[in-house]
Design an enzyme around this catalytic site. Sequence first.
Site, PDB file in Angstrom:
ATOM      1  N   HIS A  62      39.335  40.611  52.519  1.00 30.72           N
ATOM      2  CA  HIS A  62      40.440  41.001  51.629  1.00 30.72           C
ATOM      3  C   HIS A  62      40.723  42.496  51.671  1.00 30.72           C
ATOM      4  O   HIS A  62      39.819  43.327  51.660  1.00 30.72           O
ATOM      5  CB  HIS A  62      40.206  40.518  50.191  1.00 30.72           C
ATOM      6  CG  HIS A  62      39.066  41.137  49.449  1.00 30.72           C
ATOM      7  ND1 HIS A  62      39.203  42.270  48.673  1.00 30.72           N
ATOM      8  CD2 HIS A  62      37.767  40.768  49.321  1.00 30.72           C
ATOM      9  CE1 HIS A  62      38.047  42.565  48.099  1.00 30.72           C
ATOM     10  NE2 HIS A  62      37.161  41.682  48.485  1.00 30.72           N
ATOM     11  N   ASP A 178      34.153  47.400  49.252  1.00 31.63           N
ATOM     12  CA  ASP A 178      34.461  46.016  48.904  1.00 31.63           C
ATOM     13  C   ASP A 178      35.982  45.905  48.825  1.00 31.63           C
ATOM     14  O   ASP A 178      36.565  46.304  47.821  1.00 31.63           O
ATOM     15  CB  ASP A 178      33.801  45.670  47.568  1.00 31.63           C
ATOM     16  CG  ASP A 178      34.163  44.300  47.029  1.00 31.63           C
ATOM     17  OD1 ASP A 178      34.703  43.488  47.794  1.00 31.63           O
ATOM     18  OD2 ASP A 178      33.929  44.062  45.830  1.00 31.63           O
ATOM     19  N   GLU A 211      42.154  38.920  46.348  1.00 30.62           N
ATOM     20  CA  GLU A 211      40.795  38.450  46.089  1.00 30.62           C
ATOM     21  C   GLU A 211      40.218  38.987  44.791  1.00 30.62           C
ATOM     22  O   GLU A 211      39.516  38.271  44.064  1.00 30.62           O
ATOM     23  CB  GLU A 211      39.880  38.827  47.264  1.00 30.62           C
ATOM     24  CG  GLU A 211      38.532  38.125  47.252  1.00 30.62           C
ATOM     25  CD  GLU A 211      37.467  38.817  46.394  1.00 30.62           C
ATOM     26  OE1 GLU A 211      36.428  38.184  46.106  1.00 30.62           O
ATOM     27  OE2 GLU A 211      37.677  39.992  46.018  1.00 30.62           O
ATOM     28  N   GLU A 212      40.471  40.262  44.484  1.00 22.60           N
ATOM     29  CA  GLU A 212      39.828  40.890  43.323  1.00 22.60           C
ATOM     30  C   GLU A 212      40.251  40.282  41.988  1.00 22.60           C
ATOM     31  O   GLU A 212      39.617  40.530  40.966  1.00 22.60           O
ATOM     32  CB  GLU A 212      40.101  42.400  43.314  1.00 22.60           C
ATOM     33  CG  GLU A 212      39.420  43.185  44.435  1.00 22.60           C
ATOM     34  CD  GLU A 212      37.902  43.252  44.311  1.00 22.60           C
ATOM     35  OE1 GLU A 212      37.352  42.698  43.335  1.00 22.60           O
ATOM     36  OE2 GLU A 212      37.263  43.851  45.193  1.00 22.60           O
ATOM     37  N   ASP A 232      32.804  39.353  53.353  1.00 22.59           N
ATOM     38  CA  ASP A 232      32.919  40.168  52.145  1.00 22.59           C
ATOM     39  C   ASP A 232      31.619  40.940  52.001  1.00 22.59           C
ATOM     40  O   ASP A 232      30.694  40.770  52.794  1.00 22.59           O
ATOM     41  CB  ASP A 232      33.196  39.276  50.935  1.00 22.59           C
ATOM     42  CG  ASP A 232      33.962  39.984  49.822  1.00 22.59           C
ATOM     43  OD1 ASP A 232      33.808  41.217  49.707  1.00 22.59           O
ATOM     44  OD2 ASP A 232      34.694  39.317  49.075  1.00 22.59           O
ATOM     45  N   HIS A 312      31.519  47.938  43.129  1.00 24.66           N
ATOM     46  CA  HIS A 312      32.547  48.221  42.116  1.00 24.66           C
ATOM     47  C   HIS A 312      32.394  49.600  41.479  1.00 24.66           C
ATOM     48  O   HIS A 312      33.008  49.888  40.459  1.00 24.66           O
ATOM     49  CB  HIS A 312      32.581  47.130  41.028  1.00 24.66           C
ATOM     50  CG  HIS A 312      33.209  45.859  41.487  1.00 24.66           C
ATOM     51  ND1 HIS A 312      33.817  44.978  40.627  1.00 24.66           N
ATOM     52  CD2 HIS A 312      33.349  45.316  42.737  1.00 24.66           C
ATOM     53  CE1 HIS A 312      34.291  43.940  41.322  1.00 24.66           C
ATOM     54  NE2 HIS A 312      34.000  44.138  42.601  1.00 24.66           N
TER      55      HIS A 312
END
Length: 339
Positions: A62, A178, A211-212, A232, A312
Amino acid sequence: MERVVEILREILEIPSPTGYTKEVLTHIEKRLNGAEIKTYYTNKGALIAGNHPLPELVIAGHVDTLGAMVKGILPDGNLSFTRVGGLLLPTFEGEYCTIITRSGKRYRGTLLLKNPSVHVNREAGKKERKEENMYIRLDAEVEKKEDTEKLGIKPGDFIAFDPKFEYVNGFVKAHFLDDKASVAVMIDLLLDLGAENLEKLPVAFFFSPYEEVGHGGSAGYPPSTKELLVVDMGVVGDGVAGKETAVSIAAKDSSGPYDYEMTSKLIELAEKRDIPHVVDVFPYYGSDGSAALRAGWDFRVALIGQGVHASHGMERTHVKGLLATKELIKAYIEEKFGI
């Protein structure tokens, strides 16, 4: 610097919070088209790359990242915000950002605690870092709401935080590894395979834009798809096996186990080819593969990815992990299609 790291730096510099991914997808599209690799967009906005008309294996990563959106304009002209995805606010406090208006104007700002100066607020260090207690300080001469409105800033404008890329001793440090680290691996592998091989290989690469927020991989795959290999981030932290210098093969995440045969084959290949790897279970994690399975797609799904520390937040991985991930995808393609 490895090409995969150069590619990663390029795409990190292009803002792409979930919902605003057109710029980075256009960049990827041009890069691949320049190598005679065909691309097309799904109705929902994912980019699919590959030269075979009936792909059986799809590799997915993603391009969307965490970010924020303008929620409102405060009385002093600064901005309230709402998070896009699971932004870890204490890590992003003090970070510079760009506000992107619907008309294309861009303004700079900083994410701060409200009343942040310790010279006037002795409780600054104790306040919980949450949306209600924080704001975007706008780098413009504004004193009231109307001043900001005149700039063209409105609720719904996207806020993109600076990635802060740094490459040192093989480590890549940045926000949004990410999942742009995996996207860089996918682009690098596509360029390695080349247009001619991709005409023979029933393989496609799927660059997902949502995706998030949980639904990126729920739609848009070629009807001929039999297997989905999601790339991922691998989790690094307490209670998991992940390492930044290795590829993680996920046996299970929060959505449940991944396909047994695919996962077993990936483990077998990593062992046979001496690819640095771990097999892991992710406790708080979902992927585009999870979204695809919930949406009812009738194909097998597996999940791998380079180990990423401090997900994150202020993330870090290593070039060895990137290359291990690339080698495992390549090995799986070679094994499956006999090249």
